[in-house]
Design an enzyme around this catalytic site. Sequence first.
Site, PDB file in Angstrom:
ATOM      1  N   ASN A  40      14.612   9.289  -4.517  1.00 28.36           N
ATOM      2  CA  ASN A  40      14.541   8.552  -3.261  1.00 28.36           C
ATOM      3  C   ASN A  40      13.665   7.306  -3.346  1.00 28.36           C
ATOM      4  O   ASN A  40      13.846   6.363  -2.573  1.00 28.36           O
ATOM      5  CB  ASN A  40      14.032   9.457  -2.134  1.00 28.36           C
ATOM      6  CG  ASN A  40      12.692  10.084  -2.461  1.00 28.36           C
ATOM      7  OD1 ASN A  40      12.578  10.881  -3.391  1.00 28.36           O
ATOM      8  ND2 ASN A  40      11.663   9.732  -1.711  1.00 28.36           N
ATOM      9  N   SER A  67       0.804  -1.219   0.000  1.00 34.08           N
ATOM     10  CA  SER A  67       0.000   0.000   0.000  1.00 34.08           C
ATOM     11  C   SER A  67       0.833   1.263   0.000  1.00 34.08           C
ATOM     12  O   SER A  67       0.341   2.338  -0.335  1.00 34.08           O
ATOM     13  CB  SER A  67      -0.915   0.026   1.236  1.00 34.08           C
ATOM     14  OG  SER A  67      -1.771  -1.088   1.265  1.00 34.08           O
ATOM     15  N   GLY A  68       2.115   1.160   0.393  1.00 34.04           N
ATOM     16  CA  GLY A  68       2.961   2.329   0.546  1.00 34.04           C
ATOM     17  C   GLY A  68       3.587   2.794  -0.753  1.00 34.04           C
ATOM     18  O   GLY A  68       3.462   2.153  -1.806  1.00 34.04           O
ATOM     19  N   CYS A 121      17.567   6.278   1.853  1.00 33.86           N
ATOM     20  CA  CYS A 121      17.784   7.097   0.660  1.00 33.86           C
ATOM     21  C   CYS A 121      18.903   8.114   0.881  1.00 33.86           C
ATOM     22  O   CYS A 121      19.799   8.267   0.033  1.00 33.86           O
ATOM     23  CB  CYS A 121      16.497   7.777   0.235  1.00 33.86           C
ATOM     24  SG  CYS A 121      15.634   8.650   1.575  1.00 33.86           S
TER      25      CYS A 121
END
Length: 351
Positions: A318, A10-11, A149
Site C-alpha cells: 500500500n 513527515s508522513g 491503495c
Amino acid sequence: MIRAGVVGASGLAGGELIRLITQHPDLELTFLGGSSNIGRRPSELHPGLRNDQGLTIQPVTEEVADQVDVLFLATPAPVSAELASLLADRVPAIVDLSGAFRIRTPELHDRWYPKVKRRTDLADRFVYGVPELIGDQLADAALISLPGCYATAITLGLAPLTLGLGLDLKTVVVDGKSGSSGGGVQLRTSDLHPFRAGAIAPYSPTGHRHAAEVGDFLERSKPGTIGNLTMSAYGVPNVRGLLTSSYVFTDEQVSQRELNRAYLRFYKGRPFVRVRRHNETLIPVPDPQVVLGSNYADVTVLLDEDGGRIVVLAALDNLVKGAAGQAVQVTNLRFGLPEETGLTQQPVMPA
C-alpha cells in the site's frame, strides 16, 4: 534532472517518496514541505532514511513553484485541495496522493469527502486512474490524482473484465484487508498495540470510499458495465500490504481459460502487474508479503462455477504501488521516461 518536491514529508507516504526519489536516476529532491516539524530533517522522523539531501521541512508558499518541476502532495485531502488551488497554475506538474480529486462526480465526492471543499474547475482538470489504464493521458497532464491503495488493487483486478472482455458486472462484493500503515501516523486508540496486535478489525464493514472511486472511474470509462459495487474493509496485524478479494456476479458465460487469456493479454507489456496462478509458488498467491517493498501488484482470477461467481484477488504494497511508487510511475510517464525507471526494486521476503 527533474526537480521534485514532497509536501507531507513527515508522513509514511512522504517518507516512502523520499526513499524512492533519492534512488531515482532522473529525479532530484529539491523541496520538502509540511505544516509540522518545520526545520527538521526527514532522517530525524524516518529512521530508515539517511540520504535526504540535507533538506529540511519548510512551509509551502507560492515560491515553491520556482524550485520544482513536479510536486507530490502526500497530504490529507483538505490540505491537498487548498494547495492545488494555490499552485495548480504555477507548478508544471502536481501529483496528489490524497482523495481530494479522486471522485469526479460532485454528489459522490460530497458524500464520501464531506469536509473536503475543492474548486470545481480543478476537479475537472485532474487526470485520475492507475497508470496501467490511463497512461496515454499522462504525457501532458499538469494535474494528476492517484487512486487510493484499495482502489488501485480493485481496479487492476476488475479492469480486464470490464474494459477487456466487456462483461456486464451485475454485482461486485469486495473484501479488503490492509495493514496498519494504511491509516497513516495519526494517533488513535484502536491502533495502539494492545488492540491492534493479532486483531482482524472490521473498521468499514458496510462501505468504503475507495470502492466509490472505483465505481465512479469504471462508469466513466465504460458506462453501464458495472452495477452494484460494495466493499467491506478490515484491518489486519501486518504493517504493510493489502489484499482485495472481489467476488463478481454476472449473467454472462465465461470459462476459466477465457479469463486467464484475457488477463494475460490485458496486462501484456505492463511491467508492474503480475498475473499469477494462485498455486504457482510455495505459498498461495496473491499474498501481500510477496510484493512488499516493490511497485508490483499481483493479480489472480478464478472461476467459481459452483458459486456462480468470478473471484479476483489482488495484492500490493500500500505504500509503494498503492501510494509513493505509483506516484513515481506516473511521473515517469508524465516526463517521457521509461515507466519502470527507479522502480525496479524486487520485493523483500520474508518481511
